[in-house]
Motif scaffolding. Structure first.
Motif, PDB file in Angstrom:
ATOM      1  N   ASP A  20      32.366  61.824  38.305  1.00 41.43           N
ATOM      2  CA  ASP A  20      30.886  62.309  37.790  1.00 41.43           C
ATOM      3  C   ASP A  20      30.161  61.000  37.489  1.00 41.43           C
ATOM      4  OD1 ASP A  20      31.566  64.767  38.525  1.00 41.43           O
ATOM      5  OD2 ASP A  20      31.943  65.598  36.644  1.00 41.43           O
ATOM      6  N   ASN A  21      30.800  59.718  36.895  1.00 41.79           N
ATOM      7  CA  ASN A  21      30.140  58.856  36.394  1.00 41.79           C
ATOM      8  C   ASN A  21      29.739  57.801  37.516  1.00 41.79           C
ATOM      9  OD1 ASN A  21      28.946  57.604  34.116  1.00 41.79           O
ATOM     10  ND2 ASN A  21      30.665  56.181  34.169  1.00 41.79           N
ATOM     11  N   ILE A  22      30.181  57.899  38.414  1.00 40.81           N
ATOM     12  CA  ILE A  22      30.191  56.892  39.745  1.00 40.81           C
ATOM     13  C   ILE A  22      29.002  57.438  40.503  1.00 40.81           C
ATOM     14  CG2 ILE A  22      31.006  56.040  41.851  1.00 40.81           C
ATOM     15  CD1 ILE A  22      33.903  56.540  40.682  1.00 40.81           C
ATOM     16  N   GLU A  23      27.784  56.739  40.670  1.00 42.42           N
ATOM     17  CA  GLU A  23      26.750  57.040  41.401  1.00 42.42           C
ATOM     18  C   GLU A  23      26.921  56.629  42.977  1.00 42.42           C
ATOM     19  OE1 GLU A  23      21.765  56.067  41.844  1.00 42.42           O
ATOM     20  OE2 GLU A  23      23.039  55.553  39.849  1.00 42.42           O
ATOM     21  N   SER A  24      27.531  55.342  42.986  1.00 46.42           N
ATOM     22  CA  SER A  24      27.793  54.808  44.283  1.00 46.42           C
ATOM     23  C   SER A  24      28.720  53.605  44.261  1.00 46.42           C
ATOM     24  CB  SER A  24      26.418  54.524  45.119  1.00 46.42           C
ATOM     25  OG  SER A  24      25.787  53.388  44.262  1.00 46.42           O
ATOM     26  N   VAL A  25      29.386  53.381  45.423  1.00 42.20           N
ATOM     27  CA  VAL A  25      30.286  52.253  45.132  1.00 42.20           C
ATOM     28  C   VAL A  25      30.408  51.784  46.676  1.00 42.20           C
ATOM     29  CG1 VAL A  25      32.286  53.659  45.942  1.00 42.20           C
ATOM     30  CG2 VAL A  25      32.675  51.339  44.752  1.00 42.20           C
ATOM     31  N   THR A  26      30.421  50.026  46.613  1.00 44.12           N
ATOM     32  CA  THR A  26      30.809  49.412  47.886  1.00 44.12           C
ATOM     33  C   THR A  26      31.948  48.557  47.331  1.00 44.12           C
ATOM     34  OG1 THR A  26      29.683  48.461  49.733  1.00 44.12           O
ATOM     35  CG2 THR A  26      29.011  47.811  47.421  1.00 44.12           C
ATOM     36  N   HIS A  27      32.110  47.506  48.308  1.00 44.30           N
ATOM     37  CA  HIS A  27      33.023  46.433  47.968  1.00 44.30           C
ATOM     38  C   HIS A  27      32.804  45.272  48.805  1.00 44.30           C
ATOM     39  CE1 HIS A  27      35.421  45.908  51.793  1.00 44.30           C
ATOM     40  NE2 HIS A  27      35.110  47.369  51.880  1.00 44.30           N
ATOM     41  N   VAL A  29      34.559  40.715  49.259  1.00 42.19           N
ATOM     42  CA  VAL A  29      35.677  40.303  49.914  1.00 42.19           C
ATOM     43  C   VAL A  29      36.856  40.543  48.645  1.00 42.19           C
ATOM     44  CG1 VAL A  29      37.071  38.079  50.182  1.00 42.19           C
ATOM     45  CG2 VAL A  29      34.434  38.561  51.162  1.00 42.19           C
ATOM     46  N   THR A  30      36.316  40.550  47.404  1.00 40.74           N
ATOM     47  CA  THR A  30      37.291  40.631  46.364  1.00 40.74           C
ATOM     48  C   THR A  30      37.265  41.651  45.500  1.00 40.74           C
ATOM     49  OG1 THR A  30      36.308  39.265  45.166  1.00 40.74           O
ATOM     50  CG2 THR A  30      38.037  38.091  46.399  1.00 40.74           C
ATOM     51  N   ARG A  31      36.001  42.426  45.425  1.00 43.79           N
ATOM     52  CA  ARG A  31      35.633  43.418  44.119  1.00 43.79           C
ATOM     53  C   ARG A  31      35.243  44.786  44.648  1.00 43.79           C
ATOM     54  NH1 ARG A  31      31.218  39.647  42.293  1.00 43.79           N
ATOM     55  NH2 ARG A  31      31.987  38.830  44.607  1.00 43.79           N
ATOM     56  N   LEU A  32      35.479  45.810  44.041  1.00 49.94           N
ATOM     57  CA  LEU A  32      34.869  46.993  44.036  1.00 49.94           C
ATOM     58  C   LEU A  32      33.793  46.952  43.258  1.00 49.94           C
ATOM     59  CD1 LEU A  32      38.113  49.487  43.364  1.00 49.94           C
ATOM     60  CD2 LEU A  32      36.780  49.076  45.584  1.00 49.94           C
ATOM     61  N   ARG A  33      32.432  47.427  43.662  1.00 54.26           N
ATOM     62  CA  ARG A  33      31.273  47.281  43.272  1.00 54.26           C
ATOM     63  C   ARG A  33      30.824  48.859  42.833  1.00 54.26           C
ATOM     64  NH1 ARG A  33      27.850  42.254  43.946  1.00 54.26           N
ATOM     65  NH2 ARG A  33      29.241  40.495  44.955  1.00 54.26           N
ATOM     66  N   PHE A  34      30.641  49.095  41.554  1.00 59.23           N
ATOM     67  CA  PHE A  34      30.344  50.287  41.114  1.00 59.23           C
ATOM     68  C   PHE A  34      28.852  50.413  40.571  1.00 59.23           C
ATOM     69  CE2 PHE A  34      34.890  50.579  40.516  1.00 59.23           C
ATOM     70  CZ  PHE A  34      35.208  51.825  41.321  1.00 59.23           C
ATOM     71  N   ILE A  35      28.134  51.549  40.978  1.00 55.76           N
ATOM     72  CA  ILE A  35      26.815  51.712  40.190  1.00 55.76           C
ATOM     73  C   ILE A  35      27.083  53.005  39.574  1.00 55.76           C
ATOM     74  CG2 ILE A  35      24.439  52.528  40.388  1.00 55.76           C
ATOM     75  CD1 ILE A  35      24.716  49.657  41.321  1.00 55.76           C
TER      76      ILE A  35
END
Length: 472
Positions: A20-27, A29-35
């Motif tokens: 519920d706290n994750i608005e969106s996510v991508t990645h 080369v090395t990292r998960l990028r959360f909004i």
């Protein structure tokens, strides 16, 4: 590195505040990028103790979790399965992150989005110029003679490599124009054409402007009584940046108002013509003066206060990486190379990366944790090759004292090379291979600087851990 499993990814989701706290996510080369809706819900200590996590940090409105190359794609697949959320594109995540940033942060992000896409071309050119340096630099293999002086049969190869290597810098405005116009929402092809216009061979080269101006021989166009200097902007950054913004906005404005039936005849020609006229009449002269003023400021500062300049930049570069401010100085490096033929800032960047890697390597001896030893080893190698994120965020900032030891070593090494006037011919690989981007006559002081950047952080990190009896 531990194997990526569904359970480990479930733990990541839990520690960032749950689905519920994750608005969106991508990645990347090395990292998960959360909004995230609320970053205060992140349990960073627990998150970084998960076996597949190599570090985490918040930057530019995104909460980023370092997983590692290859492994991040497996983690991302599990993440989508667990959360039921469709993956967002990088542009969508950047747009959402931008809404959480202030004006200055958005400006830094904009510079990063413009220069990072062209960085591979610039780094490649830098490496090739390094090869050319080896072939043409006097005194490397023979006293006061270059390799091609002794073996002239290699001169053709050297000349060809020089042409291939220098192309990215000769046509730098075209690269920046492509990337900048794309960023501002315009047509990339028009950005390329705009950049090529600014370095057209019929224009007086920016490199010859000073001599022509002193001799009173600068060519001009007469536009209804207004004399406009007919000069190019080779090696300049600001003129094409501002012109690209203007071009994109004019193009978008015309697209909304010109009927589709005549769009091809009006939009691109109109946008390019208006921007071209503005570039030569206003944008170019004004930004050319500003760019030269910036160059003169840095050159004068490092000429007059070399020790202080090296100390401050060496000390602050790694903290700037944490905040993203380092992207600003890529433009300054390119401006220095274009205006003076070399940069004294980029060698400091390379030493800073090496220092972070050395501190990470020291943690192998400072810890008994086998997972941390493995992470320190791989991230140290990565930093020595110019990629510092695993070492910086996964090890050094995580325990703080290695980070401090690294910036002390970086500052000491940077003071040494600035006092010795070390310059880079181009931007290359920001680590140990960076020596090939240094002018050959500066190799010895730069190598000594590398030794300082390795030994000082390594010794300080181990000593601090033993004296303070820190158990990690």
């Amino acid at each position: 590195m531990a194997k990526v499993t569904k359970k480990s990814v479930e733990e990541i989701v839990s520690t960032v505040g749950g689905t519920d706290n994750i608005e969106s996510v991508t990645h990347c080369v090395t990292r998960l990028r959360f909004i995230l809706h609320d970053e205060s819900k992140v349990d960073q200590e627990t998150l970084e103790n998960i076996d597949i996590v190599r570090g985490s940090f918040s930057s530019s409105g995104q909460y980023q979790v370092i997983i590692g190359q290859g492994a991040v794609e497996k983690a991302y697949a599990f993440l989508q399965e667990i959360t039921g959320k469709e993956g967002s594109s990088k542009d969508e995540v950047k747009e959402k992150a931008g809404k959480k940033q202030n004006a200055f942060q958005r400006f830094i992000r904009m510079l990063a989005d413009i220069f990072i896409p062209i960085l591979p071309a610039i780094v490649t050119a830098g490496l090739l110029l390094g090869i050319n340096n080896i072939l043409t630099g006097p005194g490397i293999f023979f006293d006061e003679q270059s390799l091609i002086d002794v073996y002239p049969q290699w001169s053709g190869i050297a000349a060809m490599i020089s042409v291939i290597a220098s192309a990215a810098f000769v046509f730098l405005p075209a690269l920046i124009g492509w990337s900048a116009v794309t960023k501002f929402g315009g047509s990339p092809l028009l950005g390329i054409v705009l950049g090529l216009i600014l370095v057209h061979p019929d224009l007086l080269s920016a490199y010859a402007y000073a001599d022509a101006s002193s001799a009173g021989e600068v060519p001009v166009w007469n536009l209804f009584g207004l004399d406009v200097e007919s000069i190019g902007y080779q090696g300049q950054v600001l003129p094409v940046l501002l012109a690209s913004y203007v071009l994109a906005k004019i193009e978008l404005y015309l697209k909304k108002r010109v009927p589709d039936v005549i769009s091809m005849l009006v939009v691109a020609p109109g946008a390019l013509l208006i921007t071209g006229l503005l570039s030569f009449i206003i944008i170019g002269p004004v930004t050319f003066a500003i760019g030269n003023a910036i160059t003169d400021f840095f050159v004068a500062t490092f000429d007059s206060f070399a020790l202080l300049g090296g100390l401050l930049y060496g000390l602050l570069y790694a903290p700037m990486v944490v905040t993203g401010l380092h992207h600003t100085f890529l433009a300054v490096d390119l401006q220095l190379i274009g205006s003076t033929g070399g940069t004294f800032l980029w060698p400091i960047l390379a030493l800073s990366n090496i220092a972070q890697g050395a501190a990470a390597f020291a943690m192998i001896l400072a810890t008994k944790d086998q997972n941390l030893r493995g992470l320190a080893s791989s991230s140290g190698i990565s930093a020595f090759l110019g990629v510092t994120e695993p070492a910086l965020f996964g090890v050094n900032l995580r325990f703080r004292f290695p980070f401090v030891c690294a910036i002390i070593g970086s500052a000491m090494a940077s003071m040494f090379i600035t006092v010795n006037g070390v310059l880079a011919t181009s931007i290359g690989v920001g680590g140990i291979p960076g020596v090939f981007s240094i002018f050959p006559e500066d190799w010895i002081p730069f190598i000594i600087g590398m030794v300082i950047a390795i030994v000082v952080p390594f010794v300080l990190t181990i000593t601090y851990a033993k004296v303070k009896k820190i158990e990690v």
